[in-house]
Design a protein around this motif. Structure first.
Motif, PDB file in Angstrom:
ATOM      1  N   ASN A 394      71.123  48.175  60.755  1.00 16.00           N
ATOM      2  CA  ASN A 394      70.118  48.835  59.918  1.00 16.00           C
ATOM      3  C   ASN A 394      70.680  50.099  59.276  1.00 16.00           C
ATOM      4  N   TYR A 395      71.482  50.836  60.049  1.00 15.91           N
ATOM      5  CA  TYR A 395      72.115  52.024  59.477  1.00 15.91           C
ATOM      6  C   TYR A 395      73.040  51.652  58.314  1.00 15.91           C
ATOM      7  N   VAL A 396      73.805  50.588  58.497  1.00 13.41           N
ATOM      8  CA  VAL A 396      74.727  50.159  57.439  1.00 13.41           C
ATOM      9  C   VAL A 396      73.964  49.809  56.176  1.00 13.41           C
ATOM     10  N   VAL A 397      72.894  49.030  56.325  1.00 13.17           N
ATOM     11  CA  VAL A 397      72.101  48.622  55.159  1.00 13.17           C
ATOM     12  C   VAL A 397      71.463  49.831  54.492  1.00 13.17           C
ATOM     13  N   LEU A 398      70.832  50.701  55.291  1.00 12.99           N
ATOM     14  CA  LEU A 398      70.120  51.851  54.740  1.00 12.99           C
ATOM     15  C   LEU A 398      71.062  52.805  54.019  1.00 12.99           C
ATOM     16  N   ALA A 580      58.383  40.902  53.984  1.00 17.74           N
ATOM     17  CA  ALA A 580      57.464  41.407  55.005  1.00 17.74           C
ATOM     18  C   ALA A 580      56.248  40.494  55.144  1.00 17.74           C
ATOM     19  N   VAL A 581      55.713  40.012  54.028  1.00 13.74           N
ATOM     20  CA  VAL A 581      54.558  39.109  54.080  1.00 13.74           C
ATOM     21  C   VAL A 581      54.904  37.838  54.838  1.00 13.74           C
ATOM     22  N   LEU A 582      56.063  37.277  54.562  1.00 16.47           N
ATOM     23  CA  LEU A 582      56.457  36.039  55.245  1.00 16.47           C
ATOM     24  C   LEU A 582      56.581  36.256  56.750  1.00 16.47           C
ATOM     25  N   LEU A 583      57.190  37.371  57.145  1.00 18.18           N
ATOM     26  CA  LEU A 583      57.347  37.640  58.574  1.00 18.18           C
ATOM     27  C   LEU A 583      56.001  37.927  59.245  1.00 18.18           C
ATOM     28  N   LEU A 584      55.116  38.604  58.547  1.00 18.76           N
ATOM     29  CA  LEU A 584      53.795  38.869  59.095  1.00 18.76           C
ATOM     30  C   LEU A 584      53.036  37.573  59.347  1.00 18.76           C
ATOM     31  N   VAL A 700      51.344  52.206  60.022  1.00 21.44           N
ATOM     32  CA  VAL A 700      51.226  50.847  60.554  1.00 21.44           C
ATOM     33  C   VAL A 700      52.282  49.916  59.953  1.00 21.44           C
ATOM     34  N   PHE A 701      52.573  50.040  58.671  1.00 21.30           N
ATOM     35  CA  PHE A 701      53.598  49.188  58.066  1.00 21.30           C
ATOM     36  C   PHE A 701      54.999  49.588  58.522  1.00 21.30           C
ATOM     37  N   PRO A 702      55.344  50.904  58.509  1.00 20.72           N
ATOM     38  CA  PRO A 702      56.649  51.264  59.070  1.00 20.72           C
ATOM     39  C   PRO A 702      56.801  50.858  60.532  1.00 20.72           C
ATOM     40  N   GLN A 703      55.720  50.894  61.318  1.00 15.95           N
ATOM     41  CA  GLN A 703      55.836  50.447  62.705  1.00 15.95           C
ATOM     42  C   GLN A 703      56.174  48.969  62.779  1.00 15.95           C
ATOM     43  N   PHE A 704      55.547  48.174  61.926  1.00 19.30           N
ATOM     44  CA  PHE A 704      55.874  46.748  61.895  1.00 19.30           C
ATOM     45  C   PHE A 704      57.335  46.547  61.509  1.00 19.30           C
ATOM     46  N   ILE A 705      57.785  47.305  60.524  1.00 23.79           N
ATOM     47  CA  ILE A 705      59.189  47.199  60.099  1.00 23.79           C
ATOM     48  C   ILE A 705      60.120  47.496  61.269  1.00 23.79           C
ATOM     49  N   ALA A 706      59.817  48.557  62.011  1.00 28.46           N
ATOM     50  CA  ALA A 706      60.711  49.000  63.080  1.00 28.46           C
ATOM     51  C   ALA A 706      60.724  48.042  64.261  1.00 28.46           C
ATOM     52  N   TRP A 707      59.561  47.478  64.595  1.00 33.10           N
ATOM     53  CA  TRP A 707      59.445  46.736  65.849  1.00 33.10           C
ATOM     54  C   TRP A 707      59.452  45.225  65.702  1.00 33.10           C
ATOM     55  N   MET A 709      60.707  43.411  62.730  1.00 36.44           N
ATOM     56  CA  MET A 709      61.648  42.815  61.776  1.00 36.44           C
ATOM     57  C   MET A 709      63.040  42.719  62.374  1.00 36.44           C
ATOM     58  N   PRO A 710      63.767  41.668  62.014  1.00 42.44           N
ATOM     59  CA  PRO A 710      65.136  41.525  62.505  1.00 42.44           C
ATOM     60  C   PRO A 710      66.032  42.641  61.981  1.00 42.44           C
ATOM     61  N   ALA A 711      67.097  42.910  62.731  1.00 41.22           N
ATOM     62  CA  ALA A 711      68.075  43.916  62.308  1.00 41.22           C
ATOM     63  C   ALA A 711      68.622  43.551  60.935  1.00 41.22           C
ATOM     64  N   GLY A 712      68.834  44.520  60.123  1.00 37.45           N
ATOM     65  CA  GLY A 712      69.281  44.282  58.757  1.00 37.45           C
ATOM     66  C   GLY A 712      68.107  44.253  57.812  1.00 37.45           C
ATOM     67  N   LEU A 713      67.146  43.376  58.086  1.00 36.39           N
ATOM     68  CA  LEU A 713      65.938  43.345  57.261  1.00 36.39           C
ATOM     69  C   LEU A 713      65.132  44.625  57.437  1.00 36.39           C
ATOM     70  N   ALA A 714      65.085  45.127  58.675  1.00 42.44           N
ATOM     71  CA  ALA A 714      64.392  46.390  58.901  1.00 42.44           C
ATOM     72  C   ALA A 714      65.051  47.503  58.091  1.00 42.44           C
ATOM     73  N   GLY A 715      66.375  47.528  58.079  1.00 45.13           N
ATOM     74  CA  GLY A 715      67.080  48.518  57.278  1.00 45.13           C
ATOM     75  C   GLY A 715      66.791  48.373  55.801  1.00 45.13           C
ATOM     76  N   LEU A 716      66.661  47.109  55.344  1.00 48.24           N
ATOM     77  CA  LEU A 716      66.357  46.870  53.937  1.00 48.24           C
ATOM     78  C   LEU A 716      64.963  47.368  53.586  1.00 48.24           C
ATOM     79  N   LEU A 717      63.986  47.125  54.472  1.00 49.29           N
ATOM     80  CA  LEU A 717      62.622  47.574  54.195  1.00 49.29           C
ATOM     81  C   LEU A 717      62.512  49.091  54.244  1.00 49.29           C
ATOM     82  N   VAL A 718      63.209  49.719  55.193  1.00 47.85           N
ATOM     83  CA  VAL A 718      63.221  51.185  55.219  1.00 47.85           C
ATOM     84  C   VAL A 718      63.882  51.709  53.950  1.00 47.85           C
TER      85      VAL A 718
END
Length: 884
Positions: A394-398, A580-584, A700-707, A709-718
């Motif tokens: 996630n750090y690499v992506v961000l 994010a919609v697909l994962l939700l 609530v949305f950042p919490q979903f991203i953090a907890w 989402m898979p690694a990499g995708l979380a970095g992309l959403l952040v």
């Protein structure tokens, strides 16, 4: 030339400093702890309990009265006491510094009152002793030496074992008994309006909206917000059975078959002034404590579930005590959970006492721990936020993304040889890129996090405001944009000088500059708060990161860097949201059909509220349409950040195409972001244990991203959230610099060479970026309930006047410079008055400002000579625009 690299190097130095800011509050240990025990070795049940803050900032915890059994408890009778104990916590003190003091005595031994903490004292409502139930209401206040007791209006009838809550300056008393026996339990709802205190209105208790549930005593009550309004929640309790079959919400008691423990939950809304039934508690509960936790949770740390009720005389000292099973209720999703945190497990359940807020914690003083046995123990609970490692991927992506944006700025920095290139991109920007830039600029990170949170907490009503943009696009294409292209404007406020006078231009440009400084601060601070749950960065560090990187590529690259990074960020924003919609949906029971069923059942797809109340949190349809139209009229006609894009394309046709593209993108984006909010609701309704009670609704949305989402995708959403913030912030930096150089420096001939103006533009960009970032650090405030609503208010307070000036100039021939200035100041005064002295919904601020500015400006213009030489500057005689 040798000085140019100093700007990026200075910005990078600030970035390093930002990453070294202390991570205050992160990873703080939570759970149960103890304060010093009350100086009564037996402890008390039913004490008068509350906490409030003194004028010097010290906090005061009062514990007085109550009842206990002398030792040996099974051979003595209950005694009531009147001592008052006081615990004062000065600012900055630690738990080890605290010591109890004697506060004197109550007027009589008293216990089991309903207690409410007021801003200036503690209210004890009703109560009893061995002989009687009382209707007295007492205010307890610590004067530094002893507790002063003041009589308040008496209740219309005696009450004991009831519950009271302070809600919007009104004290609500629900249920309780009018006599010593449970058979006297009531459904009474009494209200005392504290605003009547010391006023001409009679200060007395009035009957509230009738409580629709069964009669009860020993219930729990707490205030909390339900996404729309402040509400009162009544939970469980016990009552005397009056028929042969218990209601579905009761638990059958083995030792007392004529008594039932309730598990039903009722909500009273201050908005609708109505009660409604909510989801039952997972277990019957009585005599426990309840406390609001965070922005939308209620904590019940334990209670008497009634399994051994009526068996105390047989069990005596073998009684195990009351259930330590705690529950957490979420008001928005209407769900219960008991598995959110191991640290929340109460070590020992205290019943027949009142939970209070003291030193930022939930405090449970004294109380009963098993039949006839009290405790002097004072428990203290602090919720801890969930923590999860961000991960190297996630750090690499961000940071890869953020550095790429800086690279774009550095690339275009080599091409800027004039202010025309720096401010207008040499009018060589493709229409599709300019359209994406308008879209990304108006979207902002507050849309990315605030809109999903608004749809999560409420519904789709605000979506109609976004859909006003396509309607306003017609006005922007056929009226606003041609005026600016006709005068070849660099600043939107050049039109105001042509139409009125230089004073109006200066006023407009100065208002715009102040607005965007605050806009930068609001966007960065609120985004930093939202991202705190998704990254290891503190809000302050996030603000610094956004601000410094935006300064870096915007100062060097100018408007071209801003537009091309906006364009990239548009794809990141929409792509990340779609993922994010697909994962939700994958995490919702039943997938798409489950999402639909949850949304329909909770009325989450509502798009219109048909009422006329302009103050309601359930915003009315007419407010949305009028407010959304006015906001977008102001933004697309008088906001330099948008108008500047009109001037970056080669031709007017391309400028029109960019506006149409933005209008088209708004429609799927609105569906997408409101859809995320609805999907978040369905997801957390299925998984309430995954909600962090310490988070704000906007997280609530950042919490979903953090907890989730898979690694990499979380970095992309952040990165997407950062992208949205940076697109807004960088635009504000460049457009304010454009306004200052074009509206203030060039007209007075501040410099002789174009290179000097370019250098001034870069310096202005840097300075505005630094000021905006510093304001963002000041504005960080975790108590803000809705990012979206606060942002709407900021827009309204500033953009109403600017939009009003443009409308006044375009639609009238008679309006002149002095009249326009009078209208502008009147419009500003109206908006300030609405913000400061009214409860009107912030969505109407802009419409009110536009209307006030237009009406007063037009009327005032008749006091001055009519304007001259305005040919082509109103819609009545606008010259046909030649294709440029």
């Amino acid at each position: 030339m040798t000085q140019r690299p100093s700007l990026p190097y200075a910005a990078l130095s600030c970035l390093v400093a930002a990453m070294m800011l202390p991570a205050s509050g992160r990873g703080e240990e939570g759970g149960w702890d103890e304060l010093p025990p009350i100086p009564n070795a037996l402890g008390v049940a039913g004490p008068v309990t509350g906490a409030y803050t003194l004028s010097d900032g010290s906090e005061v915890l009062l514990v007085g009265g109550g009842a206990n059994f002398p030792q040996p408890v099974w051979e003595t009778t209950k005694q009531w006491v009147d001592e008052i104990h006081v615990l004062v916590s000065p600012p900055g003190s630690s738990v080890t510094d605290l010591q109890w003091s004697s506060g004197g005595h109550l007027p009589r031994p008293l216990g089991y009152s309903a207690c409410v903490s007021l801003p200036d004292g503690v209210l004890a409502i009703g109560g009893n002793d061995a002989d009687a139930v009382y209707a007295d209401v007492l205010l307890l206040q610590w004067d530094g030496q002893q507790v002063r007791v003041t009589e308040f209006p008496k209740l219309p009838s005696p009450n004991v074992y009831g519950q009271a809550v302070l809600l919007q300056n009104r004290v609500h008393l629900i249920g309780g008994q009018t006599e010593q026996g449970l058979e006297s339990a009531t459904t009474e709802h009494w209200v005392l309006d504290l605003a009547d205190r010391g006023q001409g209105e009679p200060f007395r208790w009035r009957a509230g909206v009738p409580f629709p549930g069964p009669s009860r005593a020993f219930h729990m009550a707490a205030p909390q917000h339900n996404g729309y309004f402040d509400c009162l929640y009544v939970i469980g309790g016990r009552r005397q059975r009056d028929d042969g079959a218990p209601p579905p919400s009761s638990g059958v008691l083995v030792g007392a078959p004529d008594v039932e423990v309730l598990r039903d939950v009722w909500e009273f809304s201050t908005g609708s002034q109505q009660w409604r039934r909510r989801a039952d508690c997972p277990a019957p509960m009585m005599a426990g404590v309840a406390s609001a936790l965070g922005q939308s949770h209620i904590l019940l740390p334990g209670a008497d579930q009634g399994e051994l009720f009526g068996q105390a005389d047989q069990l005596k000292d073998e009684h195990p005590g009351f259930s330590t099973q705690g529950f957490l209720y979420h008001t928005i999703t209407d769900t219960w959970t008991d598995t959110w945190s191991e640290s929340a497990q109460v070590p020992q359940t205290h019943v027949t006492t009142t939970a209070v807020r003291f030193r930022g914690d939930i405090v449970v003083p004294s109380g009963e721990v098993r039949p006839r046995v009290r405790t002097p123990q004072v428990l203290s609970y602090r919720a801890s936020s969930k923590q999860r490692a961000f991960g190297w991927l996630n750090y690499v992506v961000l940071f890869g993304y953020l550095l790429a944006m800086v690279g774009v700025g550095l690339y275009f920095g080599k091409r800027n040889q004039s202010t025309d290139q720096f401010f207008r991109g040499g009018q060589s920007i493709p229409a599709w890129a300019a359209g994406c830039s308008i879209f990304a600029t108006m979207l902002s990170s507050l849309t990315y996090t605030g809109v999903p949170s608004k749809a999560f907490a409420q519904d789709w009503v605000y979506a109609l405001g976004n859909l006003m943009i396509p309607a306003v696009a017609v006005i922007a294409v056929y009226i606003a944009m041609p005026f600016f292209r006709q005068i070849n404007a660099t600043s939107a406020y050049e039109y105001l000088e042509h139409r009125f006078n230089r004073g109006v231009r200066v006023f407009g440009s100065l208002s715009f500059t102040v607005y965007h400084l605050f806009r930068m601060a609001v966007v960065m601070s609120l985004t930093g708060l939202a991202l705190a749950v998704a990254t290891p960065l503190t809000p302050a560090q996030s603000v610094m990161l956004m601000g410094v990187l935006s300064i870096l590529y915007c100062t060097v690259g100018g408007i071209e860097a801003v537009i091309w990074t906006d364009t990239i960020q548009t794809f990141v924003l929409l792509g990340g949201a779609f993922v994010a919609v697909l994962l939700l949906v994958q995490g919702i029971d039943g997938g798409w059909s489950g999402l639909w069923e949850s949304a329909v059942a909770a009325d989450k797809l509502n798009v219109a509220n048909l009422h006329w109340d302009p103050t309601s949190s359930q915003i009315a349809l007419w407010v949305i349409v009028l407010g959304g139209f006015a906001q977008n009229i102001s933004s697309y006609t008088a906001d330099q950040a948008v108008v500047q894009r009109y001037m970056t394309t080669a031709t007017s046709r391309q400028a029109a195409q960019s506006i149409w593209l933005n209008a088209v993108l708004v429609i799927p984006a609105t569906i997408l972001f409101f859809g995320i909010g609805t999907a978040l609701f369905a997801f957390y309704r299925n998984h309430p244990e995954k909600l962090d009670p310490t988070m704000t609704t906007d997280q609530v949305f950042p919490q979903f991203i953090a907890w989730e989402m898979p690694a990499g995708l979380a970095g992309l959403l952040v990165a997407g959230v950062f992208a949205a913030a940076q697109s807004t912030v960088s635009t504000s930096m460049n457009s304010t610099a454009t306004a200052v150089v074009t509206d203030f420096l060039r007209p007075v001939g501040a410099f002789r060479s174009e290179r000097s103006y370019l250098r001034a533009a870069r310096v202005a960009t840097l300075l505005f970026g630094v000021v905006g970032t510093c304001l963002g650090l000041v504005f960080v405030n975790p108590e803000i309930r809705s990012l979206f609503e606060q942002f709407i208010k900021v827009i309204g307070l500033f953009m109403g006047v600017l939009g009003g000036l443009f409308v006044l100039g375009v639609l009238t021939r008679r309006a002149n410079g002095p009249g326009a200035l009078i209208g502008a100041f009147c419009g500003a005064a109206v908006m300030f008055g609405l913000w400061k002295f009214s409860r009107i919904n912030g969505y109407l601020y802009t419409a009110s400002g536009v209307s006030a500015c237009f009406v007063t400006g037009y009327i005032a213009s008749w006091m001055f000579p009519p304007p001259t030489d305005i040919q082509g500057l109103t819609i009545y005689d606008r010259k046909p625009l030649q294709e440029d």
